[in-house]
Design a protein around this motif. Structure first.
Motif, PDB file in Angstrom:
ATOM      1  N   THR A  87      37.292  41.003  35.999  1.00  0.00           N
ATOM      2  CA  THR A  87      38.634  41.568  36.017  1.00  0.00           C
ATOM      3  C   THR A  87      38.637  42.877  36.785  1.00  0.00           C
ATOM      4  O   THR A  87      37.584  43.473  37.021  1.00  0.00           O
ATOM      5  CB  THR A  87      39.140  41.769  34.577  1.00  0.00           C
ATOM      6  N   THR A  88      39.807  43.293  37.145  1.00  0.00           N
ATOM      7  CA  THR A  88      39.928  44.561  37.865  1.00  0.00           C
ATOM      8  C   THR A  88      39.755  45.721  36.882  1.00  0.00           C
ATOM      9  O   THR A  88      39.968  45.555  35.675  1.00  0.00           O
ATOM     10  CB  THR A  88      41.310  44.652  38.542  1.00  0.00           C
ATOM     11  N   PRO A  89      39.370  46.893  37.367  1.00  0.00           N
ATOM     12  CA  PRO A  89      39.142  48.024  36.451  1.00  0.00           C
ATOM     13  C   PRO A  89      40.379  48.444  35.660  1.00  0.00           C
ATOM     14  O   PRO A  89      40.253  48.845  34.495  1.00  0.00           O
ATOM     15  CB  PRO A  89      38.690  49.149  37.387  1.00  0.00           C
ATOM     16  N   ASP A  90      41.566  48.341  36.258  1.00  0.00           N
ATOM     17  CA  ASP A  90      42.762  48.737  35.504  1.00  0.00           C
ATOM     18  C   ASP A  90      43.038  47.786  34.336  1.00  0.00           C
ATOM     19  O   ASP A  90      43.416  48.203  33.242  1.00  0.00           O
ATOM     20  CB  ASP A  90      43.971  48.841  36.430  1.00  0.00           C
ATOM     21  N   PHE A 127      46.352  52.272  22.978  1.00  0.00           N
ATOM     22  CA  PHE A 127      46.716  50.934  22.522  1.00  0.00           C
ATOM     23  C   PHE A 127      48.076  50.522  23.074  1.00  0.00           C
ATOM     24  O   PHE A 127      48.228  49.443  23.665  1.00  0.00           O
ATOM     25  CB  PHE A 127      46.735  50.882  20.993  1.00  0.00           C
ATOM     26  N   VAL A 128      49.076  51.381  22.889  1.00  0.00           N
ATOM     27  CA  VAL A 128      50.432  51.048  23.338  1.00  0.00           C
ATOM     28  C   VAL A 128      50.481  50.920  24.855  1.00  0.00           C
ATOM     29  O   VAL A 128      51.071  49.980  25.402  1.00  0.00           O
ATOM     30  CB  VAL A 128      51.447  52.099  22.828  1.00  0.00           C
ATOM     31  N   GLY A 129      49.832  51.843  25.556  1.00  0.00           N
ATOM     32  CA  GLY A 129      49.828  51.792  27.021  1.00  0.00           C
ATOM     33  C   GLY A 129      49.119  50.560  27.545  1.00  0.00           C
ATOM     34  O   GLY A 129      49.595  49.911  28.492  1.00  0.00           O
ATOM     35  N   GLY A 130      47.978  50.206  26.975  1.00  0.00           N
ATOM     36  CA  GLY A 130      47.259  48.996  27.405  1.00  0.00           C
ATOM     37  C   GLY A 130      48.068  47.737  27.164  1.00  0.00           C
ATOM     38  O   GLY A 130      48.115  46.841  28.006  1.00  0.00           O
ATOM     39  N   PHE A 131      48.717  47.683  26.002  1.00  0.00           N
ATOM     40  CA  PHE A 131      49.534  46.519  25.694  1.00  0.00           C
ATOM     41  C   PHE A 131      50.695  46.385  26.677  1.00  0.00           C
ATOM     42  O   PHE A 131      50.938  45.306  27.218  1.00  0.00           O
ATOM     43  CB  PHE A 131      50.062  46.618  24.255  1.00  0.00           C
ATOM     44  N   LEU A 132      51.396  47.485  26.920  1.00  0.00           N
ATOM     45  CA  LEU A 132      52.525  47.439  27.849  1.00  0.00           C
ATOM     46  C   LEU A 132      52.076  47.095  29.259  1.00  0.00           C
ATOM     47  O   LEU A 132      52.745  46.339  29.977  1.00  0.00           O
ATOM     48  CB  LEU A 132      53.287  48.764  27.826  1.00  0.00           C
ATOM     49  N   LEU A 134      49.489  45.242  30.147  1.00  0.00           N
ATOM     50  CA  LEU A 134      49.170  43.815  30.216  1.00  0.00           C
ATOM     51  C   LEU A 134      50.429  42.952  30.198  1.00  0.00           C
ATOM     52  O   LEU A 134      50.510  41.932  30.885  1.00  0.00           O
ATOM     53  CB  LEU A 134      48.246  43.427  29.064  1.00  0.00           C
ATOM     54  N   VAL A 135      51.428  43.367  29.443  1.00  0.00           N
ATOM     55  CA  VAL A 135      52.676  42.600  29.405  1.00  0.00           C
ATOM     56  C   VAL A 135      53.381  42.657  30.748  1.00  0.00           C
ATOM     57  O   VAL A 135      53.867  41.639  31.257  1.00  0.00           O
ATOM     58  CB  VAL A 135      53.592  43.106  28.270  1.00  0.00           C
ATOM     59  N   PHE A 136      53.432  43.839  31.368  1.00  0.00           N
ATOM     60  CA  PHE A 136      54.127  43.957  32.647  1.00  0.00           C
ATOM     61  C   PHE A 136      53.363  43.301  33.789  1.00  0.00           C
ATOM     62  O   PHE A 136      53.958  42.967  34.819  1.00  0.00           O
ATOM     63  CB  PHE A 136      54.431  45.419  32.976  1.00  0.00           C
ATOM     64  N   GLN A 137      52.073  43.116  33.667  1.00  0.00           N
ATOM     65  CA  GLN A 137      51.283  42.459  34.705  1.00  0.00           C
ATOM     66  C   GLN A 137      51.297  40.936  34.592  1.00  0.00           C
ATOM     67  O   GLN A 137      50.743  40.254  35.440  1.00  0.00           O
ATOM     68  CB  GLN A 137      49.830  42.950  34.655  1.00  0.00           C
ATOM     69  N   MET A 138      51.898  40.406  33.550  1.00  0.00           N
ATOM     70  CA  MET A 138      51.971  38.947  33.406  1.00  0.00           C
ATOM     71  C   MET A 138      52.823  38.369  34.529  1.00  0.00           C
ATOM     72  O   MET A 138      53.758  39.015  35.000  1.00  0.00           O
ATOM     73  CB  MET A 138      52.602  38.572  32.054  1.00  0.00           C
TER      74      MET A 138
END
Length: 152
Positions: A87-90, A127-132, A134-138
């Motif tokens: 996976t990419t680093p981000d 946690f919140v930032g990582g979740f958001l 991943l959702v926006f990158q879908m």
């Protein structure tokens, strides 16, 4: 006079309907003479484990010397598995935020480790930032309009 019976209403002795029903019941077909059924044999207890319900498991995995496994004759070797996708680093940082932050908070709670206030806020923000992220990158749409998700 007929003695009174509590189960039957008062009827005269020569009731035709009652006699007709008795005659029907007494003469209903011929009585079948049944032979004594043979005594059932007790079921044979096989020596196999679990009473033989799953076959003889003792021979499971053993090959006959006369009949070797077919794949050995053909020399079948499965193809190399595909490499584990990187996976990419981000995205890696987002996944670490989603799974790592709650793990750190839970561990500190279980072991009664006192975290500074700003570290707690950083873990929650991770946690919140990582979740958001991943959702926006879908992906926004389906890969193929006729794709039902099954892949062979």
């Amino acid at each position: 006079m007929q003695p009174e019976r509590p189960d039957q209403p008062d009827r005269p002795e020569g009731d035709d309907e009652d006699q007709a029903w008795r005659a029907i019941v007494e003469n209903y077909g011929e009585r079948a003479e049944l032979d004594e059924p043979p005594a059932p044999e007790p079921p044979r207890q096989p020596d196999a484990p679990f009473g033989g319900r799953f076959g003889d498991l003792r021979s499971f995995g053993h090959e006959d010397e006369d009949e070797p496994f077919i794949a050995e004759e053909e020399g079948f070797e499965p193809p190399e598995p595909p490499p584990v996708p990187r996976t990419t680093p981000d995205r890696l940082a987002a996944w670490i935020g989603v799974f790592g932050s709650p793990a750190v908070l839970l561990t500190s709670l279980i072991f009664s480790i006192s975290l500074p206030t700003y570290v707690g806020y950083l873990l929650i923000a991770g946690f919140v930032g990582g979740f958001l992220y991943l959702v926006f990158q879908m992906p926004r749409g389906p890969r193929d309009p006729w794709d039902d998700g099954a892949q062979v």
